[in-house]
Design a protein around this motif. Structure first.
Motif, PDB file in Angstrom:
ATOM      1  N   LYS A 238      67.224  32.245  42.701  1.00 39.31           N
ATOM      2  CA  LYS A 238      68.631  31.936  42.501  1.00 39.31           C
ATOM      3  C   LYS A 238      68.785  30.654  41.687  1.00 39.31           C
ATOM      4  O   LYS A 238      69.680  30.536  40.862  1.00 39.31           O
ATOM      5  CB  LYS A 238      69.310  31.792  43.860  1.00 39.31           C
ATOM      6  N   TYR A 241      68.338  31.425  38.090  1.00 32.45           N
ATOM      7  CA  TYR A 241      69.527  32.122  37.597  1.00 32.45           C
ATOM      8  C   TYR A 241      70.642  31.126  37.293  1.00 32.45           C
ATOM      9  O   TYR A 241      71.289  31.197  36.256  1.00 32.45           O
ATOM     10  CB  TYR A 241      69.976  33.122  38.660  1.00 32.45           C
ATOM     11  N   GLU A 242      70.812  30.152  38.190  1.00 31.91           N
ATOM     12  CA  GLU A 242      71.848  29.141  37.964  1.00 31.91           C
ATOM     13  C   GLU A 242      71.555  28.338  36.698  1.00 31.91           C
ATOM     14  O   GLU A 242      72.453  28.004  35.936  1.00 31.91           O
ATOM     15  CB  GLU A 242      71.952  28.205  39.175  1.00 31.91           C
ATOM     16  N   SER A 244      70.059  29.413  34.031  1.00 24.71           N
ATOM     17  CA  SER A 244      70.437  30.241  32.875  1.00 24.71           C
ATOM     18  C   SER A 244      71.944  30.238  32.673  1.00 24.71           C
ATOM     19  O   SER A 244      72.414  30.147  31.542  1.00 24.71           O
ATOM     20  CB  SER A 244      69.992  31.686  33.070  1.00 24.71           C
ATOM     21  N   VAL A 245      72.697  30.344  33.762  1.00 26.58           N
ATOM     22  CA  VAL A 245      74.156  30.410  33.619  1.00 26.58           C
ATOM     23  C   VAL A 245      74.686  29.085  33.070  1.00 26.58           C
ATOM     24  O   VAL A 245      75.500  29.075  32.149  1.00 26.58           O
ATOM     25  CB  VAL A 245      74.832  30.747  34.970  1.00 26.58           C
ATOM     26  N   GLU A 248      73.949  28.904  29.465  1.00 25.50           N
ATOM     27  CA  GLU A 248      74.777  29.834  28.691  1.00 25.50           C
ATOM     28  C   GLU A 248      76.157  29.257  28.444  1.00 25.50           C
ATOM     29  O   GLU A 248      76.656  29.261  27.325  1.00 25.50           O
ATOM     30  CB  GLU A 248      74.933  31.127  29.487  1.00 25.50           C
ATOM     31  N   SER A 249      76.816  28.815  29.498  1.00 22.61           N
ATOM     32  CA  SER A 249      78.178  28.315  29.364  1.00 22.61           C
ATOM     33  C   SER A 249      78.562  27.585  30.648  1.00 22.61           C
ATOM     34  O   SER A 249      78.527  28.167  31.732  1.00 22.61           O
ATOM     35  CB  SER A 249      79.120  29.495  29.116  1.00 22.61           C
ATOM     36  N   ASN A 251      81.415  26.653  31.405  1.00 20.05           N
ATOM     37  CA  ASN A 251      82.672  27.215  31.899  1.00 20.05           C
ATOM     38  C   ASN A 251      82.423  28.398  32.821  1.00 20.05           C
ATOM     39  O   ASN A 251      83.065  28.536  33.852  1.00 20.05           O
ATOM     40  CB  ASN A 251      83.542  27.657  30.726  1.00 20.05           C
ATOM     41  N   THR A 252      81.492  29.262  32.400  1.00 20.36           N
ATOM     42  CA  THR A 252      81.156  30.400  33.250  1.00 20.36           C
ATOM     43  C   THR A 252      80.606  29.898  34.573  1.00 20.36           C
ATOM     44  O   THR A 252      80.941  30.421  35.635  1.00 20.36           O
ATOM     45  CB  THR A 252      80.113  31.294  32.549  1.00 20.36           C
ATOM     46  N   ARG A 254      81.230  27.096  36.104  1.00 21.30           N
ATOM     47  CA  ARG A 254      82.321  26.573  36.930  1.00 21.30           C
ATOM     48  C   ARG A 254      83.150  27.720  37.500  1.00 21.30           C
ATOM     49  O   ARG A 254      83.554  27.703  38.655  1.00 21.30           O
ATOM     50  CB  ARG A 254      83.236  25.664  36.084  1.00 21.30           C
ATOM     51  N   TYR A 255      83.382  28.722  36.658  1.00 14.43           N
ATOM     52  CA  TYR A 255      84.207  29.861  37.031  1.00 14.43           C
ATOM     53  C   TYR A 255      83.651  30.594  38.248  1.00 14.43           C
ATOM     54  O   TYR A 255      84.400  31.036  39.106  1.00 14.43           O
ATOM     55  CB  TYR A 255      84.294  30.789  35.810  1.00 14.43           C
ATOM     56  N   ILE A 256      82.313  30.704  38.339  1.00 11.98           N
ATOM     57  CA  ILE A 256      81.775  31.407  39.500  1.00 11.98           C
ATOM     58  C   ILE A 256      81.393  30.431  40.605  1.00 11.98           C
ATOM     59  O   ILE A 256      80.805  30.824  41.597  1.00 11.98           O
ATOM     60  CB  ILE A 256      80.562  32.283  39.138  1.00 11.98           C
ATOM     61  N   GLY A 257      81.747  29.164  40.428  1.00 16.16           N
ATOM     62  CA  GLY A 257      81.581  28.223  41.524  1.00 16.16           C
ATOM     63  C   GLY A 257      80.213  27.594  41.630  1.00 16.16           C
ATOM     64  O   GLY A 257      79.811  27.175  42.702  1.00 16.16           O
ATOM     65  N   ILE A 258      79.480  27.509  40.502  1.00 18.05           N
ATOM     66  CA  ILE A 258      78.215  26.773  40.535  1.00 18.05           C
ATOM     67  C   ILE A 258      78.538  25.289  40.411  1.00 18.05           C
ATOM     68  O   ILE A 258      79.364  24.888  39.599  1.00 18.05           O
ATOM     69  CB  ILE A 258      77.303  27.212  39.361  1.00 18.05           C
TER      70      ILE A 258
ATOM     71  N   LEU B 306      89.905  25.953  39.136  1.00 18.81           N
ATOM     72  CA  LEU B 306      89.154  25.391  38.006  1.00 18.81           C
ATOM     73  C   LEU B 306      89.828  24.172  37.400  1.00 18.81           C
ATOM     74  O   LEU B 306      89.241  23.490  36.578  1.00 18.81           O
ATOM     75  CB  LEU B 306      88.976  26.458  36.918  1.00 18.81           C
ATOM     76  N   MET B 352      83.679  32.357  29.588  1.00 20.09           N
ATOM     77  CA  MET B 352      83.988  31.973  30.958  1.00 20.09           C
ATOM     78  C   MET B 352      83.716  33.092  31.958  1.00 20.09           C
ATOM     79  O   MET B 352      83.103  32.874  32.988  1.00 20.09           O
ATOM     80  CB  MET B 352      85.440  31.520  31.057  1.00 20.09           C
ATOM     81  N   ARG B 370      74.553  34.789  45.273  1.00 21.47           N
ATOM     82  CA  ARG B 370      74.253  33.872  46.375  1.00 21.47           C
ATOM     83  C   ARG B 370      73.982  34.583  47.693  1.00 21.47           C
ATOM     84  O   ARG B 370      73.432  34.001  48.608  1.00 21.47           O
ATOM     85  CB  ARG B 370      75.426  32.923  46.587  1.00 21.47           C
TER      86      ARG B 370
END
Lengths: 380, 513
Positions: A238, A241-242, A244-245, A248-249, A251-252, A254-258, B306, B352, B370
């Motif tokens: 995991k 994976y974080e 990589s995200v 990548e971006s 914003n992405t 933040r959007y999924i709560g990382i 956000l 995003m 998760r």
């Protein structure tokens, strides 16, 4: 084509002769073919340059490169081969260390410093505790100290980047010089004679044991294990994976709560820690000495290794081999043919130019502008 | 010269791929007049102006300047014809002074003389009443000052035709007033000014004539004095088009998301959201209409956790426990941990909502990776989900391991919406979900939103096409300048009503001419 009032000649000069388009998905076969072609071309080009500049036979030059890296018939102990493998192990270790950071698009130009501070921590342990505690315990302490030192050097810039958005490239770069100066200071303290190296005569304890009579084997095995671990970490956990995200971006992420700050700091701790281990291997396993040029620019070469392999740890084994073999081989060429040492740099440079340059042809397709030609023919 | 035609466009057409951005547009601008270009988002205003400014080259049609055919193939050519454009996003070098920026790139074969240039800048400022400090660095300037530098820059180059792309979007009402005064002085000096704007009161306050574009087509040009808001809105939005979207009556709607008095200010201290309150109900599609950049993005992002809010509450009624929780200042992760099933299809899909270089399977995991205590990833469930979405929504892709960046826009959106729906949300927010999509993909998205509504989800749909909003939504919230300008029943309202609400902003500029 309604704008007939537009002068035709003017219109045509605006159309470029070459047409460059982005390729879609490139098949594995094409990509490998392009790379092999690039290496062959570079060798031919090197041959031409060699003949023009020195008049020597290019074939014998290639043989020398090979022998420089892997040894010749007289080298029955395979000393050269082991030395090359040891070099590969160290460079690979540093490359693996910078990979998580670069995958996260964190421009860690401070691997050099992180390795050096790992070297320094190891050397300090050897210097102060050598002979006081038993060797196995000393090695354990060296491990802990070098990792902690590397982590500190990695986390500092990450912390500032995460919370205040400082430029990590400059920050990590400057940390290199701090590490160099600290080593210089240690040299003055440890060796009053003013030598620029503190050697095995002073750092007598805490040497890595030789396995099966091979003093570098332990280093190589440790790096092999690290390679597997980094591969699994990046690809199947995991955390990986974080990374990589975030790379990548943001914003992405933040959007999924990382928690981006946490990931940046955690990843740089790992990156710095692995660099610290590389420092440990260098001092405890290989040289048993320390100098401020011990890392020898490998902190930067590692960045190239990592990018060339597209951050894939298994591919990195290949790219490291290539760079180390080239380096050792071309050094041998210089000395054997009595050439200036710059000549080996020229050869390495040419080969790297072709290898890196071919990535362009993997990404893009270059075509001559047929439409342009057609128009010209019509005009003629 | 005054009153004569300065620039004329004849039958100008521009395509981007299969998209027709401008179709057969003909337009005239006179010397000494201010022409406003009015149109909805995506009506092709900026594209048209970019062709005059030499950034794009028309596919068809001609441009005449002072009656002579002109070839404008680059911004340099445009300057040669005395055309200068002030873009929405400034193009200035931060570490240079105003004067340095103004003379940057001029090749007049004279010696580089900053002192002389500064004097000339001062003279131009004097003439039109600009407030400019020639030696101030750009990074020390406010947005309004930067805009002034941009305007002086084109005047310095001797521009006779000035194009301003939404110049008031970034200004306070006072600054807008000042800008208008300057523009009127330039007009009186015989210059031609073209201004792109969405704000109806500004069109009426400033312009001499208005040209209206709709979906890339030229509608008409009218004298501002002879028209009014209603007529202009009608021309801008056009006749209602029937889309035959299947709309059902909401089934026993319950208040699901109650938004109260949201406030947000940006870095410049300008209010982005002002006192926003509304309720989203289950089993209902709530539409949000408005000119782009009126606060829609900020509104959705603040609900999704956000953005930082300066005031207000976001209350969520949990359908299971019937408890009420405040989502304000919670991170996306905290919102999820509260058990709030909030799905969000953001406007920026690849930047995003998805990670472009990752494959479809890995993108499916974004929301769910998760789960479980293992440190390792479980790729099996995301793989099953990816295959299900590919099949159910007919995503065109070589395989589930293709990076989403390689898919076409419609397929990217199917992947994103499919993922967001798969978590069986109780609130689903979608920002411009059909932007850039072809007709078939668009209808797939409408169908999916409708299905969610029928399952009792509270759907919030931010859209730009009024025809779609009218046929898909149950209620429509109209937002203008970060303020709610009205809430209407989608079944009984008209395009004109929404159009009028969209262009209505508070704290407007006086209508005096």
């Amino acid at each position: 084509m309604q704008n007939n009032h537009t002068p035709k000649t003017q219109k045509r000069t605006r159309e470029p002769l070459l047409h460059i388009t982005k390729r879609g998905a490139v098949s594995m076969k094409t990509a490998v073919l392009i790379r092999v072609a690039a290496i062959l071309l570079s060798l031919i080009f090197c041959g031409i340059i060699t003949i023009l500049l020195t008049g020597d036979n290019p074939i014998s030059i290639y043989i020398t490169i090979f022998e420089g890296a892997f040894g010749n018939a007289h080298d029955t102990q395979f000393l050269r081969l082991w030395a090359t493998l040891q070099d590969i192990a160290i460079l690979l270790c540093i490359s693996l260390a910078v990979t998580p950071a670069f995958k996260m698009r964190f421009w860690n130009t401070g691997a050099e410093g992180q390795v050096l501070i790992g070297c320094l921590a190891t050397a300090i342990c050897m210097f102060t505790l050598g002979g006081i505690v038993p060797d196995p315990l000393l090695i354990l302490i060296m491990l802990v100290a070098s990792v902690l030192a590397g982590v500190l050097w990695g986390v500092l810039p990450a912390f500032f980047k995460a919370f205040w958005g400082t430029n990590e490239t400059l920050f990590t770069l400057m940390m290199n010089y701090v590490a160099i100066q600290l080593i210089e200071f240690f040299l003055k303290v440890a060796d009053k004679s003013g030598s620029n190296t503190v050697g095995p005569n002073i750092l007598k304890h805490g040497w890595f044991p030789a396995l099966f009579g091979q003093k570098y084997l332990l280093n190589i095995l440790i790096v092999a294990v690290i390679t597997a671990l980094v591969y699994i970490y990046l690809k199947h956990t995991k955390h990986g994976y974080e990374i990589s995200v975030v790379g990548e971006s943001e914003n992405t992420a933040r959007y999924i709560g990382i928690n981006v700050k946490k990931v940046i700091i955690r990843t740089m701790a790992i990156s710095g820690g692995l660099c610290g281990i590389a420092g440990l291997l260098l001092v405890g396993g290989t040289s048993h000495s320390i100098a401020s040029n011990l890392a020898d620019g490998r902190g930067f070469t590692a960045i190239m290794v990592s990018w060339l392999a597209k951050f894939n740890p298994l591919m990195m084994i290949l790219t490291t081999c290539l760079l180390v073999v080239l380096d050792r081989g071309s050094t041998e060429v210089s000395s054997k043919f009595g050439l200036n040492s710059s000549f080996s740099d020229i050869l390495t440079g040419i080969i790297l130019f072709f290898i890196i340059g071919c990535e362009f042809f993997i990404q893009y397709r270059v075509q001559f502008n047929k439409k342009n030609h057609a128009e010209k023919e019509v005009a003629a | 010269m005054k009153g004569a035609i300065a620039i004329e466009l004849k039958h100008v057409t521009k395509r981007f791929g299969s998209v027709l951005a401008n179709h057969d547009v003909s337009l005239q601008v006179r010397h000494g007049e201010i022409l406003a270009i009015l149109g909805e988002n995506g009506s092709g205003k900026t594209t048209l102006m970019n062709m005059i400014a030499g950034i794009y080259y028309p596919d068809e049609g001609e441009i005449y300047i002072d009656g002579k055919p002109a070839l404008i193939a680059s911004p340099k050519d445009a300057f040669g014809y005395g055309i200068g454009m002030i873009h929405q996003h400034f193009k200035l070098v931060d570490v240079f002074t105003a004067t340095e920026n103004i003379i940057l790139g001029i090749e007049d074969k004279t010696k580089y003389n900053l002192k002389e240039a500064a004097d000339k800048v001062a003279a131009i400022s004097e003439k039109y009443g600009f407030d400019i400090q020639p030696n101030k660095k750009i990074y020390d300037m406010s947005v309004s000052e930067k805009q002034t530098v941009e305007i002086v820059k084109v005047l310095y180059r001797g521009a006779e035709i000035l194009i301003l792309d939404e110049p008031t979007a970034v200004l306070t009402p006072q600054e807008t007033e000042k800008l208008f005064a300057v523009l009127r002085r330039m007009r009186d000096d015989g210059k031609s000014i073209i201004i792109i704007t969405h704000k109806m009161h500004e069109v009426l306050a400033l312009s001499d004539r208005v040209a209206i574009l709709r979906k890339g087509e030229y509608v008409d040009t009218v004298e501002t004095a002879d028209t009014n808001e209603t007529v202009l809105t009608e021309m801008m939005v056009g006749q209602k088009v029937s889309l035959n979207i299947d709309r059902t009556e909401p089934k026993n709607p319950i208040d699901r998301l109650i938004v109260e008095n949201l406030h947000m200010t940006n870095a410049e201290g300008i209010g982005v959201l002002n006192n926003i309150s509304f309720t989203a109900r289950s089993g209902e599609i709530l539409g949000i209409a408005g000119i782009a950049g009126s606060g829609q993005r900020e509104l959705l992002e603040s609900i999704a956790g956000l953005c930082h809010l300066d005031g207000g509450r976001i209350l969520y009624n949990d359908p299971k426990t019937e408890e009420q929780v405040n989502l304000r200042d919670k991170t996306p992760l905290q919102i999820r941990e509260l058990g709030v099933r909030l799905s969000f299809v953001p406007e920026d899909r690849l930047g995003m909502g998805l990670a472009g270089n990752m494959d479809i399977i890995d993108n499916m995991m974004l929301r769910s990776y998760r789960r479980g205590h293992s440190i390792f990833l479980d790729r099996q469930k995301p793989k099953d989900l990816a295959e299900k979405i590919i099949e159910d929504l007919q995503v065109v892709t070589p395989s589930a391991t293709t990076p989403v960046r390689r898919l076409s826009g419609g397929n990217v959106q199917k992947v994103l919406v499919g993922r967001e729906i798969s978590s069986s949300p109780s609130v689903l927010m979608a920002a411009y979900p059909v932007r850039g999509l072809d007709i078939n993909s668009s209808y797939t998205i409408y169908r999916l939103l409708n299905e969610q509504k029928e399952h009792g989800v509270a759907v919030i749909f931010v859209g730009e096409d009024l025809d779609v909003l009218l046929e898909l939504c149950d209620r429509i919230l109209v937002i203008g300048g970060g303020t709610i300008t009205g809430t209407v029943d989608a079944r009984s309202t008209t395009k004109e009503e929404i159009g009028l609400l969209m262009t209505k902003t508070e704290g407007g500029v006086s209508h005096a001419k």
